[in-house]
Design an enzyme around this catalytic site. Sequence first.
Site, PDB file in Angstrom:
ATOM      1  N   ASP A  93       0.858  -1.175   0.000  1.00  0.00           N
ATOM      2  CA  ASP A  93       0.000   0.000   0.000  1.00  0.00           C
ATOM      3  C   ASP A  93       0.904   1.239   0.000  1.00  0.00           C
ATOM      4  O   ASP A  93       2.125   1.138   0.080  1.00  0.00           O
ATOM      5  CB  ASP A  93      -0.962  -0.029   1.183  1.00  0.00           C
ATOM      6  CG  ASP A  93      -0.232   0.041   2.512  1.00  0.00           C
ATOM      7  OD1 ASP A  93       0.972   0.375   2.531  1.00  0.00           O
ATOM      8  OD2 ASP A  93      -0.855  -0.250   3.543  1.00  0.00           O
ATOM      9  N   ASP A 268      -7.579  -7.751   0.521  1.00  0.00           N
ATOM     10  CA  ASP A 268      -6.622  -7.958   1.621  1.00  0.00           C
ATOM     11  C   ASP A 268      -7.341  -7.647   2.914  1.00  0.00           C
ATOM     12  O   ASP A 268      -8.258  -6.807   2.935  1.00  0.00           O
ATOM     13  CB  ASP A 268      -5.415  -7.018   1.523  1.00  0.00           C
ATOM     14  CG  ASP A 268      -5.751  -5.619   2.005  1.00  0.00           C
ATOM     15  OD1 ASP A 268      -6.382  -4.848   1.250  1.00  0.00           O
ATOM     16  OD2 ASP A 268      -5.424  -5.293   3.166  1.00  0.00           O
TER      17      ASP A 268
END
Lengths: 378, 378
Positions: A93, A268
């Site tokens: 991320d 996720d």
Amino acid sequence: MPDRFSFRLIATDGAARTGEVATAHGIVRTPAFMPVGTQAAVKGVPGEDVRASGADILLGNTYHLMLRPTAERVAAPGGLHTFMRWPYPILTDSGGFQVMSLAPLRRISEAGVTFRSHLDGAMVELSPERAIEVQNLLGSDILMQLDECVRLPADPAEIARAMKLSLRWAERCKRAFAGAAPGRALFGIVQGGDDYGLRAESARELVDIGFDGYAIGGLAVGEPQDVMFGVVAEIAAALPADRPRYLMGVGTPADILGAVARGVDMFDCVMPTRNGRHGLAFTRFGPINIKNAHHADDPRPLDPESRCPAARDFSRAYLHHLFRAGETLGGTLLSIVNLFYYQDLMAGARAAIAAGRFADYAVETTAQWSAKADLQPE
Amino acid sequence: MPDRFSFRLIATDGAARTGEVATAHGIVRTPAFMPVGTQAAVKGVPGEDVRASGADILLGNTYHLMLRPTAERVAAPGGLHTFMRWPYPILTDSGGFQVMSLAPLRRISEAGVTFRSHLDGAMVELSPERAIEVQNLLGSDILMQLDECVRLPADPAEIARAMKLSLRWAERCKRAFAGAAPGRALFGIVQGGDDYGLRAESARELVDIGFDGYAIGGLAVGEPQDVMFGVVAEIAAALPADRPRYLMGVGTPADILGAVARGVDMFDCVMPTRNGRHGLAFTRFGPINIKNAHHADDPRPLDPESRCPAARDFSRAYLHHLFRAGETLGGTLLSIVNLFYYQDLMAGARAAIAAGRFADYAVETTAQWSAKADLQPE
């Protein structure tokens, strides 16, 4: 190994899709669930167990890793793959979400975000360019743009402002990414809260900029499931069919099935490991709270037909005992059970989509949860 | 599998011995190190890693298991082997030592010991007969007599009283053991503190009663190493050559080498796992405190030639990071490293004794520790 990133659609079933994402470190079968390795480790679980569960790809956290051990320390031995010995695909991320949720102080400007580290109080700058630089240092296969994620509910003007800033950051990330190693991919992130118009505008503008894949951010932050599904359905339909779609931070098995049905390819979530550490096991028959007293004498395994050794070989009585006795092995074993469960859920979804029976699969899976495994032993 | 317990001496080298203990659950190569599985788990380490380290036998704690989950709950599925899925030999202590060190209140009488559980405050009785019953319920391969262990330094009269009480309990344990399942063994425990005369009397009387093996208890409780070695040398020489000798709760690698040189065959200690959880790794080159700052940039593994994947494959920088980041995986990996180290130490000792060069092995091993692996990277 392919030398460039690609996405191949294998089959569709309604809006649900199954396919393959190719990266320099291997193939990711979609719909895919990515276990979260926040600090270069999936909490409590050795890497070989993560792999054995069927995970094709891990998620790493830019925010955590840039603060400790630092991106440069991860880069030195050859990046996150080498550092944590996970030679398979990794998505990172951008750090934006954690800055909002973890940093005790932050200032957002056009340039980027300045925040106080939750570790040592140092002021740290994270610009779109630095977010890409850090992710390149980590050696990520799939990089995420820096974005600003607004907590819902929020004022529409505030949602619009953050969405438009995220778009300008998306452009800068794409420029910064131009020099990345071959085979790496950059995903844009659709923002816009629960406003369909803003979401549609965000998606359209991102597609104009052009990314290797598209994420839907700013959901699963407390809104009702139907609100999330509504946004997901609208946005997935507005995104190009030949690029993977990733719903960030989602979620429960039901959230995932619902989002797959609406065209999402990647997920996720910390749920499998966080719940496992706290004694909640996901099974085909629904969740089981192993700490409940009635498991103390239950000789049955969590699931005698599971692929997972921990679910198949240990009695509920033993797992219960480990939690009661404060043995961390209990959390490790249930985390492994849950990682296998999530991967099996995805494998089932892929097979069902390929067979054109995903709707039935979702119904059957959900119905089985109500079989209520968490009952007194017979 | 043999259907009865036996000990076969393979070779001696001075007082050092190598051999094989045969139990109903398999062979134990001696000198042997038994990892401690206090609460039906080796702390933080999956059973397959314990086995992979080379451990032939585990130690279980009667005191802990009788309180939680209870001996009856362990017995229900078929004993500790089934409960924790360790199908190899298991030795259980009698609970006496933990009563002294853990119970907040205890009363010792001729009948046995009554103590307050540290878990729920309930008063619990542990007689010699109950200690054998509990260990039989656990399904142990090697049972220990109930004894009274006196903390040193202590008054000679007090040491003598406890030693003599332990002898009377030894006789009662032997009678209670008469009905045990075939293949199980009962060990007597030599007491007598640091008084050679009392120790010799204890050993002689135990041999007269007759046990399958003999333990030396009440050492490694704070006395200097030379005092311990002195007692061990005297007592090992006084014990029958055709029975295994077990030095309880020992110890450091140096303690173990010294005791092997004096004729001890079996050891147990929490050091590998306790130290591992706290960041101390045992290596061929000596101990390494992985939390020290200078490891943060050290790309070297703990030992590139180790059999242990965790010692060989991960960089010191990564292991350091896991401890700094509070990831429990760090403690698990270092515990595994240490379990492998202890087993390799024992395997080396066995090979050296068989080759008639144990003294050289002990000197070489000790000398290598001073190679000081815990230095700045080159």
